[in-house]
Enzyme design. Structure first.
Site, mmCIF file in Angstrom:
data_model
loop_
_atom_site.group_PDB
_atom_site.id
_atom_site.type_symbol
_atom_site.label_atom_id
_atom_site.label_comp_id
_atom_site.label_asym_id
_atom_site.label_seq_id
_atom_site.Cartn_x
_atom_site.Cartn_y
_atom_site.Cartn_z
ATOM 1 N N ASP A 1 30.503 19.172 17.377
ATOM 2 C CA ASP A 1 31.114 20.138 16.315
ATOM 3 C C ASP A 1 32.412 20.583 16.893
ATOM 4 O O ASP A 1 33.134 21.365 16.121
ATOM 5 C CB ASP A 1 30.268 21.217 16.204
ATOM 6 N N ASP B 1 25.802 16.471 21.071
ATOM 7 C CA ASP B 1 26.321 17.449 21.817
ATOM 8 C C ASP B 1 25.338 18.688 21.809
ATOM 9 O O ASP B 1 24.470 18.692 20.992
ATOM 10 C CB ASP B 1 27.792 17.979 21.043
ATOM 11 N N ASP C 1 34.272 17.234 21.223
ATOM 12 C CA ASP C 1 33.584 16.192 20.717
ATOM 13 C C ASP C 1 34.301 15.071 20.126
ATOM 14 O O ASP C 1 33.683 13.598 19.772
ATOM 15 C CB ASP C 1 32.559 16.692 19.843
#
Length: 645
Positions: free
Chosen positions: A515, A319, A519
């Site tokens: 995080d 990410d 996600d």
């Protein structure tokens, strides 16, 4: 009492060894009590493992090597090979004690964590008086006092303007972290500054510290695929040995002309050397040691299966915001179109300090230390446009281009602005009385360790990808900085999940690092989900690996740890199978006797366990990182010293 219970296996082994020596001495001087000494030694030394073997057989319908060893010792005694019987029992008991020691050593990190969990806290009442209460009785919203040098008793938020906290128990990082008002505090960390006040944000059972303990404890009770396979194989293998041993006794006796004594003796040797003790111990001790190694360094594996899977990694996906980047914009470019730069900075920071917008915070973070005097402005927040500041007859504006000026832009300014935007940067403008006097490029920049981590995986032939919900221009700018293989922008949570599923189907074992809440679905669908420790609870809950400190370099360490574990387990399996094969062949050709068989078989088990303990040692990549940090620290100290002179 607790210590005696923990050491009972080793104590039994020592007593067995002493009785073996005493019996051997009695036998040498022509005494008559040595058989009794040997038998008592066998009972004491073999009690624990024989009991475990019988319980496994009855309750779990699972045959294990403990049962084979007990049968071999009994068989040796039946043909009056008492010394061989107690020698077998002693070495088998010693290897069992060593394996228990390995397990306990591997769990030491968990026990040390549990020991530093505070049991009591100082509750502050409305009058400022403190009462010592059990941590388990604290409620969300309670106000606590944490004295200097004391452990933070529970998760919460800082009510004092500043604190210095040692978070080594959580992150593995030895350098204390500075905390400011409303920053998060975690149970088990230590207040090394002045006393502080905090408010409770979580119940004791839900703290990050409690989750760490539970995660590592669960992981050490979740075997790897190899360990599970070997355990299942043990059950089948032991059954096969129990069938083959009678055949190995009867066939030579009836068809090869061996005496009954020799045939039975060789059967007992076969019972010993064919037992898969070393094979069974090939994976579990090493895996436990590796999980403990990770926990000590701020990497939590939720099971050996995930640690093992990292060695087969084919693709890793990141990410962007908060994982690869810092998650907050910073000023990367500045352009002042004025001769009064100091005045412009003073006015700009005076206006932006009245805003909590991330872009305003980026400006104040860069320029606030340069403020020469405090300005008295009438400041207004114009939603969606920017900030307006009025001082006497002057009007200052900071924000987007349509807000700050109505004048047409010069060709040079347009060119510079377009260049910044092509680089994925957000451009904000600053004007005085409708005339632009400065503009800035801001970007959520990559972390330094992100660049090094991505280079590591690329160098190891692992495909790297960045997924982000940000627009493509910004995403491509960040991707260029970190030299990542692929970048996919404008992703919704479902887009990330679809990509991860397709990637896993196409390439095999893949990992996703993130995080945020968005996600979580992708983390859950990846072969290995990895969460940043400072991320959201849901991301941590669904992930298979958690980086307690937001340090991406720990990914490279984890991959190296997995590769080392795979090497050691492979070495152990090949070695143990080779020893078993050599000993079985040697026994068939009557080359070895029972004592040599015991030494060869149990010695290989001890060597396999000791080889597994190598997982507790530092990796070369960790020593390299420590050296780099040390060099940076020395360089900084030297710089500070030069400044002081």
């Amino acid at each position: 009492m607790k210590l005696l219970k923990e050491k009972s296996s080793m104590i039994s082994t020592i007593i067995c060894g002493l009785l073996m020596i005493a019996g051997l001495y009695n036998q040498k001087i022509g005494g008559t009590i040595y058989p009794y000494l040997f038998i008592i030694g066998m009972i004491i030394g073999g009690f624990h493992q024989t009991k475990d073997g019988i319980i496994d057989t009855i309750e779990d319908k699972h045959l294990n090597v403990d049962l084979l060893m007990a049968l071999a010792a009994i068989g040796a005694s039946m043909i009056q090979y008492y010394f061989e019987g107690i020698m077998l029992t002693f070495i088998f008991s010693l290897s069992g004690s060593l394996e228990e020691f390995t397990t306990n050593k591997s769990k030491k990190e968990i026990e040390s964590l549990m020991e530093i969990q505070p049991e009591n806290a100082f509750l502050l009442n409305e009058n400022g008086q403190t009462t010592e209460v059990p941590v388990k009785d604290l409620k969300i919203g309670d106000t606590l006092l944490v004295p200097k040098g004391a452990s933070v008793p529970i998760d919460g938020q800082l009510l004092t303007n500043y604190a210095s906290i040692d978070e080594a128990a959580i992150t593995g990082e030895s350098i204390p972290r500075d905390k400011n008002l409303n920053d998060n505090l975690f149970a088990g960390t230590i207040n090394i500054g002045n006393s502080l006040k905090m408010t409770v944000s979580k119940e004791s059972k839900d703290t990050l510290f409690s989750k760490i303990i539970q995660l590592v404890d669960d992981a050490q009770n979740t075997p790897s695929k190899t360990a599970s396979f070997l355990t299942n194989f043990e059950n089948i293998y032991v059954k096969a040995v129990l069938v083959l041993v009678p055949l190995a006794i009867l066939i030579p006796y009836f068809f090869l002309g061996w005496t009954w004594s020799e045939s039975f003796y060789r059967g007992m040797v076969l019972l010993v050397v064919a037992s898969p003790c070393a094979l069974v111990a090939s994976a579990t001790p090493a895996t436990l040691a590796a999980i403990s190694h990770g926990a000590k360094n701020g990497v939590l594996f939720k099971g050996g299966i995930y640690l093992e899977a990292l060695a087969d990694l084919k693709a890793i996906t990141f990410d962007k915001t908060g994982t690869i980047t810092k998650g907050i914009p910073v000023v990367t470019d500045e352009f002042f179109i004025t001769d009064e730069k100091v005045l412009a900075i003073d006015m700009l920071t005076a206006i932006e300090t009245e805003s909590t917008h991330p872009l305003a915070n980026a400006i104040t973070s860069k320029y606030a230390p340069q403020i020469s005097e405090k300005r008295h402005l009438e400041v207004s927040d114009i939603t969606g446009s920017g900030m307006l500041g009025k001082e006497l007859e002057n009007e200052w504006k900071v924000g987007n281009i349509d807000f700050v000026t109505t004048e047409p832009l010069t060709a040079e300014l347009i060119t510079q602005t377009e260049k910044l935007q092509e680089e994925g940067k957000t451009v904000i403008y600053f004007s005085k009385n409708n005339k632009i006097i400065a503009f800035f490029g801001l970007l959520d920049v990559p972390k330094q360790d992100a660049v090094e981590t991505i280079k590591y995986f690329k160098d190891n032939g692992i495909e790297t990808t960045m997924l982000t919900g940000d627009h493509s221009r910004t995403a491509n700018a960040v991707a260029k900085m970190i030299d990542i293989d692929h970048v996919i922008a404008d992703c919704l949570p479902e887009d990330k999940t679809i990509f991860i599923k397709e990637q896993k189907e196409k390439l095999g074992t893949n990992a996703m690092i993130g995080d945020g809440v968005n996600d979580a679905p992708a983390l859950a669908n990846a072969s290995i989900g990895i969460a940043m420790g400072q991320g959201t609870d849901i991301a941590i809950d669904v992930a298979d690996i958690v980086l307690m400190k937001d340090d991406l370099e720990k990914l490279a360490v984890s991959h190296q740890l997995s590769l080392k574990l795979k090497r050691i387990v492979t070495q152990n399996i090949v070695f143990s199978l080779s020893v078993i094969a050599i000993l079985i062949i040697s026994n068939f050709f009557q080359v070895i006797n029972l004592p040599l068989g015991v030494i060869g078989h149990e010695g290989s088990t001890i060597l396999v366990i000791l080889n597994g303990l190598r997982m507790l040692r530092k990796l070369p990549i960790e020593r390299k990182m420590e050296k780099q940090k040390s060099e940076k620290s020395e360089s900084y100290s030297s710089f500070q010293e030069q400044l002081s002179h």
